[in-house]
Design an enzyme around this catalytic site. Structure first.
Site, PDB file in Angstrom:
ATOM      1  N   ASP A   1       4.439   2.595  -0.091  1.00  0.00           N
ATOM      2  CA  ASP A   1       3.279   1.735   0.101  1.00  0.00           C
ATOM      3  C   ASP A   1       3.724   0.330  -0.325  1.00  0.00           C
ATOM      4  O   ASP A   1       4.673   0.199  -1.106  1.00  0.00           O
ATOM      5  CB  ASP A   1       2.125   2.220  -0.783  1.00  0.00           C
ATOM      6  CG  ASP A   1       0.947   1.265  -0.739  1.00  0.00           C
ATOM      7  OD1 ASP A   1       0.536   0.901   0.384  1.00  0.00           O
ATOM      8  OD2 ASP A   1       0.448   0.869  -1.814  1.00  0.00           O
TER       9      ASP A   1
ATOM     10  N   ASP B   1       1.481  -3.207  -0.705  1.00  0.00           N
ATOM     11  CA  ASP B   1       0.659  -4.020  -1.607  1.00  0.00           C
ATOM     12  C   ASP B   1       0.319  -3.193  -2.844  1.00  0.00           C
ATOM     13  O   ASP B   1      -0.136  -2.057  -2.747  1.00  0.00           O
ATOM     14  CB  ASP B   1      -0.627  -4.462  -0.886  1.00  0.00           C
ATOM     15  CG  ASP B   1      -1.304  -5.639  -1.584  1.00  0.00           C
ATOM     16  OD1 ASP B   1      -0.736  -6.184  -2.548  1.00  0.00           O
ATOM     17  OD2 ASP B   1      -2.406  -6.009  -1.154  1.00  0.00           O
TER      18      ASP B   1
END
Lengths: 304, 304
Positions: free
Chosen positions: B28, B30
């Site tokens: 992932d 952010d």
């Protein structure tokens, strides 16, 4: 099976007894008085008969885009005479609820409106200040600057204490973003009504409930709804007309909105008409939860 | 209490064991590599370390407005070198799912897109035909004529077999109405992802899930989602990269999307980093359902 409704069509003494029992009749419109652009034969005469017997008539509609004056024009265009004070639409219901029931202390009592002109007209008629609505400043794309100015609050009105969402044919990303910001900052959440769809041209389009649902999804908050079957609307109607609920009857074609509205409002009666959405089979099944007190095949059966 | 994750920060032998256990790391972005516009120190070096050990890296993002090429530019602007084939965004995931997994027979396999240019780029890259999207013909107010032409189908494309809804900064009443019409006529319903909000500027804006939810509300249908934590996205990733799930580890900051995505995908491991949304306390409570296998305070702790 739940106690079944009394069938009135063709039974004159039952019809007379029914009419005599009530002082005020709340009417759903589409599916009862007309369907789409087609006025049902006998509608006008039936309303006249009730008026001639001194009955109070109220047209109750979830339509949130129209003010009462707009809606009176619609009734008129369908050939139905009416007084503006006989009309109770969800935009008006919302305005009444805000001004007479919520009564938030000034100055933090402005309303951020997602919706059309009818809501604005009714808020004005109750002296409620608002922003948003049909203001062209909100009918545009979001810009990079908007993100900053929403985040720091500089493009928000600090006196907004209520977000009111109705049917908005000009819904956009900017309006939803601003609505979210006000709710996240503690504004109360109202919806004119929560109908997921708007029937038109024999199909469906997004209803007011599909305009407010992104905000529900984002915040986890559910709005107080001011349309049928929400009892906030019944409270608004009662607040305005001051009637005895036992002497009131709700007439409608939909069990899940109209009849439920009357039952939960503990009105003296509910009458289903079979010219709209709901069918007799829906209350004739085991476990049916919403069963009207009376039903007729069509409204004009009441004029015998 | 559920078995608790192994804490790796500062424990070099545990870190070595962790890295050696996997061949592929799904990241992932952010909250893991950066926050907003701020690149976490040591991010680039950590990715380099993994690459130097021959590990495959995939950047997995629910961002649906960007194509892989767009997203590579974003990584680049953050100072993170990447290959386009290391990027897996939900627009691409959707395109892959449509072209390689659904494979609807032509000609009824066109896609009606609610979303931005990134979706169009990825559909084109997979040779999928579409209508809607950024076409200016759909970026306008609804007209009375539209109601008629939607009802009779004359403004609809009869070859549309799929409605794909992603984040659309130009969402409007017309686009939602058309989307409803296709779904009501039997089109399959897909969503790039169902995140209710889009974090930006330390607050929230409507996410892709708040664009598709009016259609869910109107139809009662739920879309197949192609973003985390939906396993349709995992299937797309596996279809593209052909890896052994036991040798794969998902790294993320959110338990409800990233870690859940890895757990439900039965990957060999999941690593939570504490530089984003989820906090340690969330898995330390009785009855916690989503518990990572490992955690670190920050990603760069992996470089020792």
């Amino acid at each position: 099976m739940a106690p079944q409704p009394k069938y009135l069509s063709g039974d004159q003494s039952a019809i007379d007894e029914f009419i005599n029992k009530f002082d005020i009749f709340l009417f759903d419109c589409d599916g009862v008085l007309w369907s789409g652009d087609h006025l049902f034969p006998g509608t006008v005469e039936t309303l006249e008969l009730l008026r001639s017997k001194g009955k109070k008539i109220v047209f109750v509609t979830n339509n949130s885009t129209k003010s009462r004056a707009d809606y009176q024009k619609k009734l008129s265009s369908m050939g139905i005479p009416s007084e503006i004070d006989e009309i109770f639409a969800s935009a008006y219901s919302s305005a009444i609820y805000i001004s007479r029931i919520m009564k938030l202390p000034a100055p933090k009592n402005k309303v951020y409106v997602i919706g059309e002109a009818g809501i604005e007209t009714e808020l004005r008629s109750e002296g409620v200040e608002f922003v948003g609505g049909t203001d062209p400043a909100f009918r545009r794309d979001i810009t990079p600057e908007d993100y900053t100015k929403m985040a720091d609050g500089s493009m928000l009105d600090e006196n907004v204490g209520i977000v009111l969402a109705g049917l908005d044919f000009h819904i956009n990303y900017l309006k939803l973003s601003i609505g979210y910001q006000y709710l996240a900052r503690g504004a109360k959440f109202l919806a004119t009504n929560t109908d997921s769809t708007l029937p038109s041209n024999h199909t469906f389009f997004p209803g007011a409930g599909s305009i407010s649902i992104p905000l529900i999804n984002m915040t986890g908050q559910h709005p107080i709804a001011l349309g049928k079957p929400s009892q906030a609307m019944m409270d608004s109607i009662e607040g305005k007309f001051q009637f005895d609920r036992k002497a009131a009857c709700m007439i409608g074609d939909r069990l899940d909105t109209d009849i439920r509205f009357g039952l939960e409002g503990k009105l003296g009666g509910t009458l289903a008409v079979l010219t709209g959405v709901s069918k007799k089979a829906e209350w004739e099944v085991e476990g049916a939860k919403v069963v009207p007190a009376y039903y007729v095949d069509k409204l004009s059966d009441l004029k015998g």
